[in-house]
Design a protein around this motif. Structure first.
Motif, PDB file in Angstrom:
ATOM      1  N   ALA A  56      29.130  25.163  44.517  1.00 22.49           N
ATOM      2  CA  ALA A  56      29.863  26.420  44.649  1.00 22.49           C
ATOM      3  C   ALA A  56      30.013  27.017  43.256  1.00 22.49           C
ATOM      4  O   ALA A  56      30.151  26.291  42.268  1.00 22.49           O
ATOM      5  N   LEU A  57      29.989  28.351  43.186  1.00 18.74           N
ATOM      6  CA  LEU A  57      30.085  29.051  41.909  1.00 18.74           C
ATOM      7  C   LEU A  57      31.264  30.004  41.937  1.00 18.74           C
ATOM      8  O   LEU A  57      31.457  30.752  42.905  1.00 18.74           O
ATOM      9  N   VAL A  58      32.062  29.972  40.878  1.00 20.54           N
ATOM     10  CA  VAL A  58      33.171  30.909  40.689  1.00 20.54           C
ATOM     11  C   VAL A  58      32.766  31.838  39.557  1.00 20.54           C
ATOM     12  O   VAL A  58      32.565  31.394  38.423  1.00 20.54           O
ATOM     13  N   GLY A  59      32.633  33.137  39.861  1.00 24.97           N
ATOM     14  CA  GLY A  59      32.194  34.086  38.847  1.00 24.97           C
ATOM     15  C   GLY A  59      32.283  35.500  39.363  1.00 24.97           C
ATOM     16  O   GLY A  59      32.951  35.778  40.363  1.00 24.97           O
ATOM     17  N   ALA A  60      31.581  36.422  38.699  1.00 24.73           N
ATOM     18  CA  ALA A  60      31.657  37.838  39.080  1.00 24.73           C
ATOM     19  C   ALA A  60      30.357  38.554  38.740  1.00 24.73           C
ATOM     20  O   ALA A  60      29.716  38.269  37.721  1.00 24.73           O
ATOM     21  N   VAL A  61      29.980  39.496  39.607  1.00 27.83           N
ATOM     22  CA  VAL A  61      28.857  40.396  39.352  1.00 27.83           C
ATOM     23  C   VAL A  61      29.340  41.823  39.570  1.00 27.83           C
ATOM     24  O   VAL A  61      30.388  42.062  40.164  1.00 27.83           O
ATOM     25  N   GLY A  62      28.567  42.781  39.092  1.00 31.41           N
ATOM     26  CA  GLY A  62      28.934  44.175  39.252  1.00 31.41           C
ATOM     27  C   GLY A  62      28.501  44.730  40.596  1.00 31.41           C
ATOM     28  O   GLY A  62      27.719  44.123  41.331  1.00 31.41           O
ATOM     29  N   ASP A  63      28.992  45.932  40.883  1.00 28.15           N
ATOM     30  CA  ASP A  63      28.608  46.626  42.117  1.00 28.15           C
ATOM     31  C   ASP A  63      27.394  47.499  41.800  1.00 28.15           C
ATOM     32  O   ASP A  63      27.451  48.730  41.844  1.00 28.15           O
ATOM     33  N   ASP A  64      26.290  46.852  41.458  1.00 28.55           N
ATOM     34  CA  ASP A  64      25.077  47.552  41.086  1.00 28.55           C
ATOM     35  C   ASP A  64      23.875  46.810  41.654  1.00 28.55           C
ATOM     36  O   ASP A  64      24.030  45.797  42.349  1.00 28.55           O
ATOM     37  N   VAL A 109      25.435  40.848  27.138  1.00 26.60           N
ATOM     38  CA  VAL A 109      26.460  41.851  27.421  1.00 26.60           C
ATOM     39  C   VAL A 109      27.257  41.332  28.624  1.00 26.60           C
ATOM     40  O   VAL A 109      26.737  41.293  29.744  1.00 26.60           O
ATOM     41  N   PRO A 110      28.515  40.923  28.450  1.00 24.88           N
ATOM     42  CA  PRO A 110      29.248  40.245  29.526  1.00 24.88           C
ATOM     43  C   PRO A 110      29.488  41.092  30.772  1.00 24.88           C
ATOM     44  O   PRO A 110      29.366  40.596  31.890  1.00 24.88           O
ATOM     45  N   ALA A 111      29.891  42.355  30.606  1.00 23.27           N
ATOM     46  CA  ALA A 111      30.172  43.245  31.738  1.00 23.27           C
ATOM     47  C   ALA A 111      31.083  42.551  32.761  1.00 23.27           C
ATOM     48  O   ALA A 111      32.187  42.145  32.421  1.00 23.27           O
ATOM     49  N   ALA A 112      30.629  42.368  34.014  1.00 22.54           N
ATOM     50  CA  ALA A 112      31.493  41.805  35.064  1.00 22.54           C
ATOM     51  C   ALA A 112      31.997  40.410  34.728  1.00 22.54           C
ATOM     52  O   ALA A 112      33.068  40.000  35.205  1.00 22.54           O
ATOM     53  N   ASN A 113      31.268  39.666  33.908  1.00 21.77           N
ATOM     54  CA  ASN A 113      31.724  38.325  33.546  1.00 21.77           C
ATOM     55  C   ASN A 113      33.065  38.353  32.823  1.00 21.77           C
ATOM     56  O   ASN A 113      33.821  37.380  32.865  1.00 21.77           O
ATOM     57  N   ALA A 114      33.349  39.467  32.151  1.00 11.18           N
ATOM     58  CA  ALA A 114      34.628  39.598  31.444  1.00 11.18           C
ATOM     59  C   ALA A 114      35.792  39.809  32.396  1.00 11.18           C
ATOM     60  O   ALA A 114      36.948  39.821  31.972  1.00 11.18           O
ATOM     61  N   ARG A 115      35.501  39.970  33.680  1.00 12.31           N
ATOM     62  CA  ARG A 115      36.548  40.195  34.684  1.00 12.31           C
ATOM     63  C   ARG A 115      36.915  38.927  35.458  1.00 12.31           C
ATOM     64  O   ARG A 115      37.716  38.992  36.398  1.00 12.31           O
ATOM     65  N   VAL A 116      36.324  37.788  35.116  1.00 14.72           N
ATOM     66  CA  VAL A 116      36.727  36.525  35.760  1.00 14.72           C
ATOM     67  C   VAL A 116      38.122  36.169  35.258  1.00 14.72           C
ATOM     68  O   VAL A 116      38.378  36.149  34.057  1.00 14.72           O
ATOM     69  N   THR A 117      39.046  35.892  36.173  1.00 18.06           N
ATOM     70  CA  THR A 117      40.456  35.723  35.819  1.00 18.06           C
ATOM     71  C   THR A 117      40.992  34.348  36.223  1.00 18.06           C
ATOM     72  O   THR A 117      40.427  33.681  37.098  1.00 18.06           O
ATOM     73  N   PRO A 118      42.110  33.938  35.605  1.00 16.61           N
ATOM     74  CA  PRO A 118      42.776  32.706  36.052  1.00 16.61           C
ATOM     75  C   PRO A 118      43.163  32.756  37.527  1.00 16.61           C
ATOM     76  O   PRO A 118      43.081  31.734  38.220  1.00 16.61           O
ATOM     77  N   ALA A 119      43.559  33.928  38.010  1.00 15.15           N
ATOM     78  CA  ALA A 119      43.932  34.050  39.419  1.00 15.15           C
ATOM     79  C   ALA A 119      42.739  33.753  40.324  1.00 15.15           C
ATOM     80  O   ALA A 119      42.893  33.123  41.387  1.00 15.15           O
ATOM     81  N   GLN A 120      41.557  34.181  39.920  1.00 14.38           N
ATOM     82  CA  GLN A 120      40.357  33.901  40.705  1.00 14.38           C
ATOM     83  C   GLN A 120      40.067  32.403  40.732  1.00 14.38           C
ATOM     84  O   GLN A 120      39.680  31.852  41.770  1.00 14.38           O
ATOM     85  N   VAL A 121      40.270  31.746  39.605  1.00 15.16           N
ATOM     86  CA  VAL A 121      40.082  30.287  39.547  1.00 15.16           C
ATOM     87  C   VAL A 121      41.088  29.595  40.462  1.00 15.16           C
ATOM     88  O   VAL A 121      40.737  28.690  41.224  1.00 15.16           O
ATOM     89  N   GLU A 122      42.335  30.031  40.423  1.00 14.77           N
ATOM     90  CA  GLU A 122      43.367  29.432  41.278  1.00 14.77           C
ATOM     91  C   GLU A 122      43.052  29.629  42.755  1.00 14.77           C
ATOM     92  O   GLU A 122      43.318  28.742  43.579  1.00 14.77           O
ATOM     93  N   ARG A 123      42.488  30.783  43.109  1.00 15.08           N
ATOM     94  CA  ARG A 123      42.137  31.028  44.517  1.00 15.08           C
ATOM     95  C   ARG A 123      41.053  30.077  45.007  1.00 15.08           C
ATOM     96  O   ARG A 123      40.911  29.865  46.215  1.00 15.08           O
ATOM     97  N   GLU A 139      31.183  31.791  28.465  1.00 13.63           N
ATOM     98  CA  GLU A 139      30.713  33.167  28.590  1.00 13.63           C
ATOM     99  C   GLU A 139      31.625  33.978  29.504  1.00 13.63           C
ATOM    100  O   GLU A 139      31.264  35.072  29.929  1.00 13.63           O
ATOM    101  N   ILE A 140      32.797  33.426  29.826  1.00 13.00           N
ATOM    102  CA  ILE A 140      33.827  34.118  30.584  1.00 13.00           C
ATOM    103  C   ILE A 140      35.097  34.124  29.737  1.00 13.00           C
ATOM    104  O   ILE A 140      35.171  33.414  28.727  1.00 13.00           O
ATOM    105  N   PRO A 141      36.110  34.915  30.096  1.00  5.58           N
ATOM    106  CA  PRO A 141      37.329  34.964  29.278  1.00  5.58           C
ATOM    107  C   PRO A 141      37.962  33.583  29.098  1.00  5.58           C
ATOM    108  O   PRO A 141      37.962  32.750  30.008  1.00  5.58           O
TER     109      PRO A 141
END
Length: 296
Positions: A56-64, A109-123, A139-141
């Motif tokens: 399983a992967l916890v991360g983020a991508v853009g809406d593109d 260029v991090p883009a959406a990767n910079a939006r990974v949050t502690p709250a997302q990890v907790e979820r 490569e995340i915050p």
């Protein structure tokens, strides 16, 4: 089946092959251009899945367009995308990579990767609680890295911290990791030490056990008050991109076999990965690794 959870970045790699690297202000002709799925988090997730783990992967991508392609690619690899966020007002992360002479230069260029949050990890707590190993990179915050270390420690799950790109971290955070997996340069930065210091002494100073990689020389790991060397495997190098990610994934997948065997298999998997082009393109399957180890 080993369960691995990766918390990390997801990028589209924009790869240019050339005879040599361009100098400052210089324009040269390249030989080939291609786009390949990457990001340290996604790379480690793909490598672990190909080596037979449930991932399983916890991360983020853009809406593109890149985000849609990256999301679909994870699903094709059998990786659970449940905790991969789609960020509506942001592009997907990219890495511009030039490959020349078997080496690489990379701009991320991090883009959406910079939006990974502690709250997302907790979820993702329920998913992390079932993991046999958790992998996280930088490569995340950093607050998301800290959240992963703290949550994994609280759940009693082994967290492997791959401190790349390297920067100093609080000792308290490092103590939460089951293993640190830097190269020599990254370990010195992580500890705020002289980058020319003997890496073995730095390994013994680290506040958590270190599995240190040194490219074709293999890896070193700590055993009590001593360091143990696992020699590398000689191969014809095509592209070193993703070798470290393959190493980390294999370490996580085979950790249950004991550290010496896990490090040996990680060195072998990394060696196999550099014989083919692309970070994810070179990552071996479990069957390929087994056949190769039987011959070496």
């Amino acid at each position: 089946m080993t369960r691995v959870v990766v918390v990390g970045s997801i990028n589209m790699d924009l790869v240019t092959l050339a005879r040599r690297f361009a100098g400052p202000g210089e324009t040269i002709l390249g030989e080939r251009f291609l786009t390949v799925h990457g990001g340290k988090g996604a790379n480690q997730a793909v490598a672990a899945a190909r080596l037979g783990a449930e991932v399983a992967l916890v991360g983020a991508v853009g809406d593109d367009a890149f985000g849609s392609e990256l999301h679909a690619g994870l699903a094709r690899e059998g990786i659970s995308p449940e905790h991969v966020a789609r960020i509506a007002d942001c592009g997907s992360g990219t890495a511009s990579i030039t490959v020349a002479g078997g080496e690489n230069q990379i701009i991320v260029v991090p883009a959406a990767n910079a939006r990974v949050t502690p709250a997302q990890v907790e979820r993702a707590q329920a998913t992390l609680a079932r993991a046999d190993a958790i992998l996280v990179q930088m490569e995340i915050p950093l607050d998301a890295v800290e959240a992963t270390l703290r949550l994994g420690h609280r759940l009693g799950r082994p967290v492997i911290l791959n401190p790349a790109p390297a920067q100093p971290l609080p000792v308290e955070w490092l103590q939460l990791a089951r293993y640190l997996t830097p190269n020599q340069h990254e370990l010195a930065i992580l500890l705020g030490a002289d980058t020319h210091a003997d890496f073995r002494s730095l390994m013994l100073r680290a506040p958590a056990p270190v599995v240190l990689t040194r490219g074709g020389e293999g890896a070193w790991y700590r055993d009590g008050d001593d360091t143990v060397h696992q020699p590398g495997f000689k191969v014809e190098v095509v592209d070193t991109t993703g070798a470290g990610d393959t190493f980390n994934a294999a370490l996580a997948v085979f950790l249950h076999e004991g550290l010496p065997d896990a490090v040996r298999k990680a060195c072998a998997a990394a060696a196999l990965s550099v014989t083919r082009l692309g970070a994810q393109g070179g990552m071996p399957t479990c069957a390929e690794l087994d056949r190769w180890l039987a011959q070496h």
